[in-house]
Design a protein around this motif. Structure first.
Motif, PDB file in Angstrom:
ATOM      1  N   ARG A 188       0.618   3.156  -3.394  1.00 34.99           N
ATOM      2  CA  ARG A 188      -0.535   3.660  -3.673  1.00 34.99           C
ATOM      3  C   ARG A 188      -0.501   4.875  -2.980  1.00 34.99           C
ATOM      4  O   ARG A 188      -1.143   5.948  -3.289  1.00 34.99           O
ATOM      5  N   ASP A 189       0.124   4.982  -1.589  1.00 31.14           N
ATOM      6  CA  ASP A 189       0.091   6.222  -0.784  1.00 31.14           C
ATOM      7  C   ASP A 189       1.045   7.175  -1.557  1.00 31.14           C
ATOM      8  O   ASP A 189       1.081   8.534  -0.944  1.00 31.14           O
TER       9      ASP A 189
ATOM     10  N   HIS B 104       0.867  -1.216  -0.083  1.00 31.55           N
ATOM     11  CA  HIS B 104       0.010   0.085  -0.051  1.00 31.55           C
ATOM     12  C   HIS B 104       0.863   1.060   0.114  1.00 31.55           C
ATOM     13  O   HIS B 104       0.349   2.242  -0.272  1.00 31.55           O
TER      14      HIS B 104
ATOM     15  N   ARG C   4     -10.831  -2.207  -6.590  1.00 36.06           N
ATOM     16  CA  ARG C   4     -10.957  -1.069  -7.675  1.00 36.06           C
ATOM     17  C   ARG C   4     -10.683  -1.403  -8.972  1.00 36.06           C
ATOM     18  O   ARG C   4     -11.105  -0.656 -10.055  1.00 36.06           O
TER      19      ARG C   4
ATOM     20  N   ASP D  90      -0.097   2.150  -9.803  1.00 35.07           N
ATOM     21  CA  ASP D  90      -1.164   2.798 -10.452  1.00 35.07           C
ATOM     22  C   ASP D  90      -1.231   2.319 -11.917  1.00 35.07           C
ATOM     23  O   ASP D  90      -2.137   2.501 -12.315  1.00 35.07           O
TER      24      ASP D  90
ATOM     25  N   LYS E 250      -3.709  12.269  -8.597  1.00 37.79           N
ATOM     26  CA  LYS E 250      -3.585  10.805  -8.061  1.00 37.79           C
ATOM     27  C   LYS E 250      -4.386  10.720  -6.782  1.00 37.79           C
ATOM     28  O   LYS E 250      -5.048   9.920  -6.320  1.00 37.79           O
ATOM     29  N   TYR E 251      -4.397  11.897  -5.729  1.00 30.57           N
ATOM     30  CA  TYR E 251      -4.888  12.242  -4.671  1.00 30.57           C
ATOM     31  C   TYR E 251      -6.450  12.165  -4.969  1.00 30.57           C
ATOM     32  O   TYR E 251      -7.240  11.555  -4.122  1.00 30.57           O
TER      33      TYR E 251
ATOM     34  N   THR F  62      -7.432  -3.293  -3.317  1.00 30.79           N
ATOM     35  CA  THR F  62      -7.061  -2.872  -4.786  1.00 30.79           C
ATOM     36  C   THR F  62      -7.645  -3.767  -5.709  1.00 30.79           C
ATOM     37  O   THR F  62      -8.214  -3.247  -6.774  1.00 30.79           O
TER      38      THR F  62
ATOM     39  N   LYS G 274      -7.875   8.753  -5.840  1.00 32.49           N
ATOM     40  CA  LYS G 274      -7.786   7.812  -4.451  1.00 32.49           C
ATOM     41  C   LYS G 274      -9.240   8.282  -3.804  1.00 32.49           C
ATOM     42  O   LYS G 274      -9.831   7.347  -2.955  1.00 32.49           O
ATOM     43  N   LYS G 275      -9.371   9.647  -3.430  1.00 32.48           N
ATOM     44  CA  LYS G 275     -10.509  10.020  -2.638  1.00 32.48           C
ATOM     45  C   LYS G 275     -11.842   9.895  -3.233  1.00 32.48           C
ATOM     46  O   LYS G 275     -12.858   9.551  -2.559  1.00 32.48           O
TER      47      LYS G 275
END
Length: 272
Positions: free
Chosen positions: A101-102, A98, A158, A127, A216-217, A155, A220-221
């Motif tokens: 991803r962060d 993870h 998604r 990604d 990207k942020y 993951t 993700k949100k």
């Protein structure tokens, strides 16, 4: 225990190349690999000059998953990896995947050979995943009477349908990257994944690093969020971008003629 560096990180321009470096063990995950992977991701997070990451592996395979021989030699490895401290959101097993991803920059995974178990979960947390058509994939935990527990549940949901995720998880069967591409688990098939990964990384690195990090942020949100929540996040993130130096540079470059040399972007801002 070998003192060889398990993870090698090379920064070329604005692109970080991260190599799994245990080829003699098919890049199997031992305790040193867990620690070095997470430490590398944390260091990259602090480096604002990095605009894209390519995650690849030395040797014949990307990653064969957890090194059970290393576990047998070090019985304390399992509690060290799977127990979570009260002040953390994830354990070390989940963090090794993870953490990619962060990162505030895109991570492109180049896959070849075998990509099993924990290695597959690391790839799924990136990604983009570019693989050779004959790469051999497996969500293999069922073979050992286990479930995917290195962020795989976050993951898989998604990337593919629940019936496909369940079938692959419950059988633990091996399947080619061509099949993974059909399921949405692989982004692109290529004879030379590294070359394709570099091409994509260079394209991304040429854009505003602030806008890339914000994108990207935002995904993700908002991915699979309800409409009104997604719209709220859109407004908030865009407000954070407007008027910053890199946004002004992007605007100036966009308005300039094609013959004019574009202005270079500044390092990524820490605004998200």
């Amino acid at each position: 225990m070998s003192t060889e560096q398990r993870v090698v990180c090379e920064i070329r321009g604005h692109i970080a190349w991260v190599w799994l470096n245990r080829p003699e063990k098919l890049n199997g995950l031992d305790m040193a690999m867990f620690k070095e992977m997470v430490a590398t991701a944390k260091a990259l997070r602090k480096n604002r000059s990095v605009r894209a990451v390519i995650l690849a592996a030395r040797g014949e395979s990307f990653c064969a998953g957890l090194d059970f021989k290393a576990v047998a030699k070090d019985p304390m490895m399992i509690p060290k990896v799977f127990l979570k401290w009260p002040w953390t959101k994830q354990n070390l097993a989940q963090e090794i995947a993870h953490c990619w991803r962060d990162l505030p920059v895109p991570v492109i995974c180049a896959i070849h050979g075998n990509c099993f178990g924990g290695g597959m979960q690391i790839a799924l947390a990136c990604d983009y995943r570019i693989a050779t058509p004959d790469a051999n994939l497996s969500i293999m935990e069922m073979k050992w009477g286990l479930i995917p527990d290195m962020s795989g549940m976050a993951t898989l949901s998604r990337l593919t349908r629940v019936d496909i995720a369940q079938e692959l998880t419950m059988t633990g069967r091996q399947f080619p990257a061509t099949e993974g591409y059909e399921y949405g688990l692989i982004s692109k098939l290529a004879a030379d994944p590294l070359a394709e990964a570099e091409k994509l990384a260079e394209m991304i690195a040429g854009k505003s690093p602030d806008a890339i990090a914000a994108t990207k942020y935002l995904f993700k949100k908002t991915w699979k969020a309800d409409t009104w929540k997604a719209l709220r996040w859109e407004r908030w993130v865009q407000a954070r971008l407007l008027g910053r130096k890199n946004q002004k540079i992007a605007m100036a470059n966009g308005l300039a003629g094609k013959d004019k040399e574009p202005k270079p972007f500044r390092d990524r801002s820490s605004f998200l």
